[in-house]
Design a protein around this motif. Structure first.
Motif, PDB file in Angstrom:
ATOM      1  N   ALA A  58     -22.498 -19.720  -2.406  1.00 24.11           N
ATOM      2  CA  ALA A  58     -21.664 -20.705  -3.096  1.00 24.11           C
ATOM      3  C   ALA A  58     -21.783 -22.101  -2.503  1.00 24.11           C
ATOM      4  N   THR A  68     -20.586 -25.347  -1.187  1.00 26.42           N
ATOM      5  CA  THR A  68     -19.305 -26.043  -1.351  1.00 26.42           C
ATOM      6  C   THR A  68     -18.778 -25.968  -2.783  1.00 26.42           C
ATOM      7  N   ARG A  69     -19.495 -25.268  -3.646  1.00 29.03           N
ATOM      8  CA  ARG A  69     -19.118 -25.194  -5.056  1.00 29.03           C
ATOM      9  C   ARG A  69     -18.012 -24.149  -5.267  1.00 29.03           C
ATOM     10  N   ILE A 108     -13.514 -21.758  -0.080  1.00 28.94           N
ATOM     11  CA  ILE A 108     -14.114 -21.808  -1.407  1.00 28.94           C
ATOM     12  C   ILE A 108     -13.023 -21.742  -2.469  1.00 28.94           C
ATOM     13  N   VAL A 136     -19.704 -24.963 -14.838  1.00 32.09           N
ATOM     14  CA  VAL A 136     -20.633 -24.132 -14.082  1.00 32.09           C
ATOM     15  C   VAL A 136     -22.051 -24.665 -14.223  1.00 32.09           C
ATOM     16  N   GLU A 137     -22.732 -24.802 -13.097  1.00 30.26           N
ATOM     17  CA  GLU A 137     -24.097 -25.310 -13.072  1.00 30.26           C
ATOM     18  C   GLU A 137     -25.098 -24.177 -12.881  1.00 30.26           C
ATOM     19  N   ASP A 179     -24.963 -22.385  -9.623  1.00 27.84           N
ATOM     20  CA  ASP A 179     -23.706 -21.733  -9.233  1.00 27.84           C
ATOM     21  C   ASP A 179     -23.810 -20.213  -9.348  1.00 27.84           C
ATOM     22  N   CYS A 230     -28.072 -18.691 -14.673  1.00 30.52           N
ATOM     23  CA  CYS A 230     -27.457 -19.060 -13.403  1.00 30.52           C
ATOM     24  C   CYS A 230     -27.189 -17.776 -12.621  1.00 30.52           C
TER      25      CYS A 230
END
Length: 365
Positions: free
Chosen positions: A33, A35-36, A62, A93-94, A97, A122
């Motif tokens: 994860a 820092t997401r 988190i 959400v990227e 991620d 993802c």
């Protein structure tokens, strides 16, 4: 902790198995994860487990978001898939991620497919909370939803980045669900491991009664068996991975007739399907009747259906065969069947006439 590696080159990942792991899941997910924030998709049945998981993530700094889906097979649908994807997009959400699938096979399959198509793929982490998901659907990357024509007909191969299995979460699972998962445990013995089948005969009662050591051993053994098969045939192209479908051609037909509902759980259908596969193999001279009888006896001793009558499904043989015609593994008008020369000697047979299967089912009623 037992760690099983699923060796798939750049798509390789670990399956970590340890009692109490859920409370420390944040430590395992943190390297993925960064820092997401992490989005957790779960159903209402695992609210307590979700709280534990969220606390473990907060403990390592988190942030989390949650998407809740309705429990049950009905959530493996276009409508739920659309809702989950829209929610993931709304949360920003990227592609880099990782979404966490927390729950049974329904949630794992749904989230796996959603992340496969989200921004063209993802990452996701499987945290299975049922025995069936722990030993089967959470490992191997098969994702998807059901269609009107049948089960799992829409989906994609999309491997998780990590699988975290905590056998202790099974303590909150209803016995019927544990039994359903146990069917998939036994299946590995039926495929190519007669010694493990014998272990199940000797230890199945303890596993079903809640023996933690028996459950952890069975989960680790089953996951290692599946990892080996998946590594040899990730996309089910050379016939090796097809062995994992033992019981599923008959079983999916029973599930379809039951409306993919709680009338017949997936694991119950697999047990009945394995019983039918061995009974058909015995009836056609492929294996000794004593072998089929031994399989049926284990299912009955475990409180699982051993065939068509015990499944409770009321359907004509012709209707069940019609369900089989929609099998996604069919090719050239033929449906591949997993049959057996004996316990631990399963093989793929592409020459079975459906007319013969229909006649057999008429006697199995």
């Amino acid at each position: 902790m037992t760690t099983v590696s699923v060796a798939l080159g750049e798509r390789s990942y670990d399956v970590r198995i340890e009692p109490g792991l859920l409370a420390r899941a944040g430590e395992a997910i943190a390297p993925l994860a960064g820092t997401r924030p992490v989005v957790i998709v779960a159903d209402a049945n695992v609210a307590a487990h979700r709280a534990t998981l969220e606390a473990s993530l907060r403990a390592v700094g988190i942030a989390t978001h949650a998407i809740e889906v309705a429990p049950g097979e009905a959530s493996k649908s276009w409508a739920t898939l659309e809702r989950v994807v829209d929610a993931l997009l709304a949360l920003g959400v990227e592609r880099g991620d990782h979404v966490v699938a927390l729950g049974g096979g329904v949630v794992g399959d749904l989230v796996g497919f959603a992340t496969a198509i989200m921004k063209r793929g993802c990452g996701f982490v499987q945290v299975p909370t049922t025995l069936l998901a722990q030993v089967d659907s959470s490992v191997g990357g098969k994702t998807g939803i059901n269609a009107r024509a049948g089960k799992n007909l829409v989906g994609a191969f999309h491997q998780p980045r990590l699988v975290l299995i905590d056998p202790d979460v099974l303590d909150t699972l209803p016995l019927r669900q544990v039994r359903a998962g146990y069917a998939e445990v036994v299946k590995y013995g039926l495929i190519d491991d007669p010694a493990f089948f014998a272990w199940c005969e000797a230890n199945g009662a303890a596993l079903l009664a809640g023996d933690g050591a028996a459950r952890t051993h069975a989960i680790a053994h089953a996951v290692a068996a599946k990892a080996r098969i998946v590594a040899a045939d990730e996309f089910e192209t050379n016939g090796t991975r097809a062995l994992l479908n033992l019981g599923h051609t008959f079983g999916h037909a029973l599930e379809a007739e039951a409306g993919f509902s709680d009338r017949l759980l997936h694991g119950e259908a697999v047990a009945a399907g394995c019983g039918l596969a061995f009974a058909y193999s015995a009836a056609t001279g492929r294996c000794a009747p004593e072998e089929a009888a031994r399989v049926a006896a284990l299912w009955r001793a475990s409180g699982l259906p051993d065939g068509l009558a015990a499944s409770g499904v009321q359907a004509t043989p012709a209707r069940l065969v019609e369900h089989m015609r929609h099998d996604k593994k069919g090719s050239g008008g033929r449906i591949p069947f997993l049959l057996a020369h004996g316990i631990g000697r399963t093989y793929l047979d592409r020459t079975v006439p459906l007319e013969d299967v229909e006649r057999f089912l008429a006697t199995a009623r």
